[in-house]
Design an enzyme around this catalytic site. Sequence first.
Site, PDB file in Angstrom:
ATOM      1  N   TRP A  52      -8.514   5.584   3.822  1.00  0.00           N
ATOM      2  CA  TRP A  52      -7.471   4.555   3.667  1.00  0.00           C
ATOM      3  C   TRP A  52      -8.084   3.166   3.678  1.00  0.00           C
ATOM      4  O   TRP A  52      -7.701   2.295   2.899  1.00  0.00           O
ATOM      5  CB  TRP A  52      -6.399   4.686   4.754  1.00  0.00           C
ATOM      6  CG  TRP A  52      -5.682   5.993   4.700  1.00  0.00           C
ATOM      7  CD1 TRP A  52      -5.642   6.941   5.674  1.00  0.00           C
ATOM      8  CD2 TRP A  52      -4.902   6.528   3.599  1.00  0.00           C
ATOM      9  NE1 TRP A  52      -4.895   8.023   5.254  1.00  0.00           N
ATOM     10  CE2 TRP A  52      -4.437   7.795   4.008  1.00  0.00           C
ATOM     11  CE3 TRP A  52      -4.570   6.049   2.336  1.00  0.00           C
ATOM     12  CZ2 TRP A  52      -3.651   8.602   3.174  1.00  0.00           C
ATOM     13  CZ3 TRP A  52      -3.788   6.846   1.505  1.00  0.00           C
ATOM     14  CH2 TRP A  52      -3.337   8.100   1.937  1.00  0.00           C
ATOM     15  N   ASP A  56      -3.713  -2.143   9.006  1.00  0.00           N
ATOM     16  CA  ASP A  56      -2.941  -0.975   8.575  1.00  0.00           C
ATOM     17  C   ASP A  56      -2.745  -0.098   9.812  1.00  0.00           C
ATOM     18  O   ASP A  56      -3.667   0.571  10.251  1.00  0.00           O
ATOM     19  CB  ASP A  56      -3.724  -0.224   7.483  1.00  0.00           C
ATOM     20  CG  ASP A  56      -3.062   1.092   7.074  1.00  0.00           C
ATOM     21  OD1 ASP A  56      -1.981   1.413   7.608  1.00  0.00           O
ATOM     22  OD2 ASP A  56      -3.632   1.802   6.215  1.00  0.00           O
ATOM     23  N   LYS A 103       4.727   8.340   9.610  1.00  0.00           N
ATOM     24  CA  LYS A 103       3.887   8.941  10.649  1.00  0.00           C
ATOM     25  C   LYS A 103       4.522   8.799  12.033  1.00  0.00           C
ATOM     26  O   LYS A 103       4.485   9.721  12.821  1.00  0.00           O
ATOM     27  CB  LYS A 103       2.494   8.316  10.665  1.00  0.00           C
ATOM     28  CG  LYS A 103       1.836   8.140   9.290  1.00  0.00           C
ATOM     29  CD  LYS A 103       1.252   9.389   8.729  1.00  0.00           C
ATOM     30  CE  LYS A 103       0.726   9.366   7.309  1.00  0.00           C
ATOM     31  NZ  LYS A 103       0.128   8.180   6.753  1.00  0.00           N
TER      32      LYS A 103
END
Length: 356
Positions: free
Chosen positions: A99, A166, A190
């Site tokens: 990511w 993030d 999540k």
Amino acid sequence: MKKHNFYAGPSILSQYTIKNTADAIIDFADMGLSILEISHRSKQFQAVVDEAVALVKELLEVPEGYSVLFLGGGASLQFAMAPMNFLNTKAAYLDTGVWASKAIKEAKLFGEVDVVASGKDTKYTVIPTDWIVPADVDYFHYTSNNTIYGTEIRKDPEVPVPMICDMSSDIFSRPVDVSKYDLIYAGAQKNLAPSGVTICIVKDAALGKVSRVIPTMLKYKTHVDKGSMFNTPPVLPIFAALQTLKYYKSLGGIREIEKMDIAKAERLYEAIDTSKMFVATVQDKASRSIMNVCFVMKPEYAEFEKDFIDFATSKGMMGIKGHRDVGGFRASLYNALPMESVDALVECMREFESLH
Ligand SMILES: *Cc1c(COP(=O)(O)O)cnc(C)c1O
């Protein structure tokens, strides 16, 4: 059979969230209509957004001067939107996995990117600690939890510039000093809601400082000015997010949640570290994630990998197959997962070991 949900994302939500969201799909706010078929500009839905914003601010102790936004496009859109709005000449990024690398790739479209360190040569099993952020960059970007590798940075880094983070897979699992950040973003699927909404916490005074032309929808300012209502927001995921936020408050807030998360992770890592058959992929204890626990079979038991997945699935353990880049197993222990599920997984591992 009771199912235990270890999926990495979309992932487990509280029963409170699921029950209330199901009810609102039938009848929302006593309107006699489903939440799926009402105007996002109705006063009943405006109340949902207002309460969700207020609860995010309360739970994360967001200081004055920040806006909380609910946007579409996933965390992946933020990889581009963040540099578009904040990168003038140069930004610093920490590469801790897939990511983070994707965020770096997008940032390079908008300016110079200084990758201060990369965990690539350790296959991302260790969070690099030896790095310096230069003072002349516009911001420092990092990924707080590396969902795929099971590594995490649980303390706000100390750097000489504002940060962008993030926090997709560990937001609401630790207190954060929001004042150190120009932007925090997190895909909701999540630790908060179903997929479809991304939460952004943005510093108002940091906006409007880049000279490039930015399309209206990709400007944070557009959404700040309209309270996430410039266009139709993801109505149902926002409603579900509100339920989770209320649930988090009822648990006693972030500090209480963090204690439970740490206890769950400690129990599972302990079981793995003392096992004859399994071994954690992240051996550096300081780098270990409390959200995603990755482990594999020791080489002498490698042939049993698939058998264990089948065995665990037959016992109700859902979603423990590791990411294709890492292999083995991954148990995601997000906030909504009860300790009971960790106990069940540990029991299942012990039983499998005793059979082989
Ligand atoms: C899941 C995840 C993403 C991607 O989120 P999308 O909403 O699918 O774009 C980005 N970063 C991290 C840390 C993630 O866990």
